[in-house]
Design an enzyme around this catalytic site. Structure first.
Site, PDB file in Angstrom:
ATOM      1  N   LYS A  69      78.694 -36.587 -54.154  1.00 41.51           N
ATOM      2  CA  LYS A  69      77.747 -36.178 -53.096  1.00 41.51           C
ATOM      3  C   LYS A  69      78.381 -36.079 -51.707  1.00 41.51           C
ATOM      4  O   LYS A  69      77.948 -35.277 -50.890  1.00 41.51           O
ATOM      5  CB  LYS A  69      76.569 -37.161 -53.034  1.00 41.51           C
ATOM      6  CG  LYS A  69      75.591 -37.010 -54.181  1.00 41.51           C
ATOM      7  CD  LYS A  69      74.490 -38.058 -54.082  1.00 41.51           C
ATOM      8  CE  LYS A  69      73.150 -37.421 -54.256  1.00 41.51           C
ATOM      9  NZ  LYS A  69      72.035 -38.359 -54.191  1.00 41.51           N
ATOM     10  N   ASP A 106      66.776 -35.171 -50.950  1.00 43.86           N
ATOM     11  CA  ASP A 106      66.302 -36.494 -51.381  1.00 43.86           C
ATOM     12  C   ASP A 106      65.240 -37.050 -50.420  1.00 43.86           C
ATOM     13  O   ASP A 106      64.249 -37.636 -50.851  1.00 43.86           O
ATOM     14  CB  ASP A 106      67.468 -37.490 -51.469  1.00 43.86           C
ATOM     15  CG  ASP A 106      68.267 -37.335 -52.758  1.00 43.86           C
ATOM     16  OD1 ASP A 106      67.772 -36.686 -53.700  1.00 43.86           O
ATOM     17  OD2 ASP A 106      69.394 -37.863 -52.818  1.00 43.86           O
TER      18      ASP A 106
HETATM   19  P1  NAP Z   1      74.391 -47.065 -54.079  1.00 42.80           P
HETATM   20  O1  NAP Z   1      74.754 -46.167 -52.948  1.00 42.80           O
HETATM   21  O2  NAP Z   1      75.432 -47.542 -55.022  1.00 42.80           O
HETATM   22  O3  NAP Z   1      73.633 -48.358 -53.447  1.00 42.80           O
HETATM   23  C1  NAP Z   1      73.265 -49.441 -54.269  1.00 42.80           C
HETATM   24  C2  NAP Z   1      72.457 -50.440 -53.447  1.00 42.80           C
HETATM   25  O4  NAP Z   1      72.034 -51.496 -54.336  1.00 42.80           O
HETATM   26  C3  NAP Z   1      73.270 -51.103 -52.320  1.00 42.80           C
HETATM   27  O5  NAP Z   1      72.436 -51.322 -51.225  1.00 42.80           O
HETATM   28  C4  NAP Z   1      73.687 -52.418 -52.987  1.00 42.80           C
HETATM   29  O6  NAP Z   1      73.970 -53.462 -52.069  1.00 42.80           O
HETATM   30  C5  NAP Z   1      72.455 -52.752 -53.778  1.00 42.80           C
HETATM   31  N1  NAP Z   1      72.743 -53.733 -54.838  1.00 42.80           N
HETATM   32  C6  NAP Z   1      73.558 -53.568 -55.906  1.00 42.80           C
HETATM   33  N2  NAP Z   1      73.586 -54.702 -56.646  1.00 42.80           N
HETATM   34  C7  NAP Z   1      72.783 -55.606 -55.999  1.00 42.80           C
HETATM   35  C8  NAP Z   1      72.415 -56.966 -56.251  1.00 42.80           C
HETATM   36  N3  NAP Z   1      72.874 -57.627 -57.342  1.00 42.80           N
HETATM   37  N4  NAP Z   1      71.553 -57.566 -55.397  1.00 42.80           N
HETATM   38  C9  NAP Z   1      71.090 -56.914 -54.311  1.00 42.80           C
HETATM   39  N5  NAP Z   1      71.419 -55.636 -54.002  1.00 42.80           N
HETATM   40  C10 NAP Z   1      72.262 -55.001 -54.844  1.00 42.80           C
HETATM   41  O7  NAP Z   1      73.264 -46.380 -55.011  1.00 42.80           O
HETATM   42  P2  NAP Z   1      72.156 -45.311 -54.583  1.00 42.80           P
HETATM   43  O8  NAP Z   1      72.683 -43.942 -54.835  1.00 42.80           O
HETATM   44  O9  NAP Z   1      71.650 -45.652 -53.234  1.00 42.80           O
HETATM   45  O10 NAP Z   1      71.049 -45.584 -55.716  1.00 42.80           O
HETATM   46  C11 NAP Z   1      70.253 -46.753 -55.674  1.00 42.80           C
HETATM   47  C12 NAP Z   1      69.097 -46.609 -56.660  1.00 42.80           C
HETATM   48  O11 NAP Z   1      68.295 -45.504 -56.272  1.00 42.80           O
HETATM   49  C13 NAP Z   1      69.523 -46.331 -58.096  1.00 42.80           C
HETATM   50  O12 NAP Z   1      68.710 -47.081 -58.961  1.00 42.80           O
HETATM   51  C14 NAP Z   1      69.259 -44.837 -58.268  1.00 42.80           C
HETATM   52  O13 NAP Z   1      68.939 -44.503 -59.609  1.00 42.80           O
HETATM   53  C15 NAP Z   1      68.046 -44.652 -57.386  1.00 42.80           C
HETATM   54  N6  NAP Z   1      67.882 -43.270 -56.870  1.00 42.80           N
HETATM   55  C16 NAP Z   1      66.733 -42.614 -57.155  1.00 42.80           C
HETATM   56  C17 NAP Z   1      66.531 -41.326 -56.683  1.00 42.80           C
HETATM   57  C18 NAP Z   1      65.259 -40.605 -57.018  1.00 42.80           C
HETATM   58  O14 NAP Z   1      65.225 -39.364 -56.894  1.00 42.80           O
HETATM   59  N7  NAP Z   1      64.218 -41.291 -57.393  1.00 42.80           N
HETATM   60  C19 NAP Z   1      67.518 -40.707 -55.886  1.00 42.80           C
HETATM   61  C20 NAP Z   1      68.687 -41.419 -55.592  1.00 42.80           C
HETATM   62  C21 NAP Z   1      68.869 -42.709 -56.094  1.00 42.80           C
HETATM   63  P3  NAP Z   1      75.485 -53.738 -51.571  1.00 42.80           P
HETATM   64  O15 NAP Z   1      75.714 -52.794 -50.427  1.00 42.80           O
HETATM   65  O16 NAP Z   1      75.468 -55.152 -51.175  1.00 42.80           O
HETATM   66  O17 NAP Z   1      76.394 -53.472 -52.741  1.00 42.80           O
END
Ligand code: NAP
Length: 278
Positions: A69, A106
């Site tokens: 991305k 998004d």
């Molecule tokens: P990302 O950039 O990898 O961010 C992951 C987030 O989760 C970070 O803030 C991370 O915190 C946190 N996290 C991971 N493990 C954790 C733990 N054990 N305890 C607390 N916080 C934790 O991922 P992303 O792209 O933002 O995606 C996040 C979620 O959104 C996913 O489930 C994805 O499927 C969903 N999503 C949905 C859509 C939709 O269209 N509905 C679109 C995009 C994403 P740290 O910074 O501390 O690692």
């Protein structure tokens, strides 16, 4: 010779789990289009060749997911200003002259899913607490600010990432420590989980809801499962809830329209067809 068949897809690695083909091919069938949407598994080292391939093959465009991305941005001919502010592209569209534009829908998808669930929803209704500071959080926070959210409490396990976002997005974004997340729910009109906690294969989000007003809307960007433990707990205490499927479906509408020239609808039939794939 005029093209009679249009092709689009989702570019990512891994990408086999993506629900985007099910969504777009449902709409292709519904509208009887000469088109198809497929999976483009592109390893990180192959991204530049893959983008050249879009141009060479005359593909209408693609969605872009992890890990491309951000990396795809310098490879495109134009970046939409909103995608530039988000710092990521989730949709690529080929223009008639073959040049490629990068967009990010998004945030649009997130706001629209709240409106679909609660037509009278307003970002200005009160403070918002957002958990997480990754890619999904950037789209959610930026679009909530653009919609008029008065204050956003941003809370991430790694505090430095939330601080970097707050520094970029301005004084309406206040950073709280991860240990303060339970207390940071007092007075909020909207609580959003953008972490991966509660997603299939991950631990549930560790969050106590006792300070959360019962009128607060609780939303989770996760859509597998459709009801995360957070949403189940919120529903049981009487809070209105919104899952992440509407965000995925609404961002998809914008790409579909740009590639194929038809405005698709989110119907109960589409939701049922997708639910059957979970
Ligand atoms: P990302 O950039 O990898 O961010 C992951 C987030 O989760 C970070 O803030 C991370 O915190 C946190 N996290 C991971 N493990 C954790 C733990 N054990 N305890 C607390 N916080 C934790 O991922 P992303 O792209 O933002 O995606 C996040 C979620 O959104 C996913 O489930 C994805 O499927 C969903 N999503 C949905 C859509 C939709 O269209 N509905 C679109 C995009 C994403 P740290 O910074 O501390 O690692």
């Amino acid at each position: 010779m005029e093209k009679t068949f249009k092709f689009a897809g989702v570019m990512g690695w891994p990408v086999a789990h993506s629900r985007s083909p099910a969504i777009h091919n449902f709409w292709v069938r519904e509208h009887g289009l000469q088109a198809a949407y497929g999976l483009f598994p592109v390893q990180p080292g192959a991204l530049e060749d893959a983008v050249r391939g879009i141009r060479a093959l005359g593909i209408a465009g693609c969605n872009v997911t992890i890990p491309h991305k951000v990396a795809i941005m310098p490879l495109l001919d134009r970046i939409d200003p909103l995608a530039r502010r988000m710092g990521a592209v989730n949709t690529v569209v080929a223009d008639a002259d073959g040049t490629l534009g990068g967009y990010n829908f998004d945030g649009y998808g997130y706001i629209q899913c709240l409106r679909d669930a609660k037509p009278d929803w307003s970002a200005a209704a009160g403070p918002v607490t957002v958990l997480g500071a990754g890619g999904a959080a950037r789209a959610v926070v930026l679009s909530l600010l653009d919609e008029g959210a008065p204050r956003i409490r941003l809370i991430n396990r790694t505090r430095g990432k939330a601080e970097a976002m707050a520094a970029e997005f301005g004084p309406k974004v206040e950073v709280h420590d991860w240990s303060e997340r339970h207390e940071a729910l007092a007075d909020v009109a909207l609580l959003v989980n953008t972490t991966n906690q509660g997603m299939h294969g991950h631990a549930p989000l560790d969050l106590r809801l006792d300070r959360l007003p019962r009128t607060a809307l609780v939303s989770d960007v996760i859509y597998i499962p459709l009801e995360t433990p957070l949403l189940a707990a919120a529903r049981e205490r009487g809070n209105p809830t919104v899952n992440g499927l509407g965000m995925l479906l609404n961002q998809a509408r914008r790409g579909f329209e740009l590639w194929f020239g038809v405005q698709p609808r989110i119907t109960d039939e589409l939701r049922a067809a997708l639910a059957a794939t979970f």
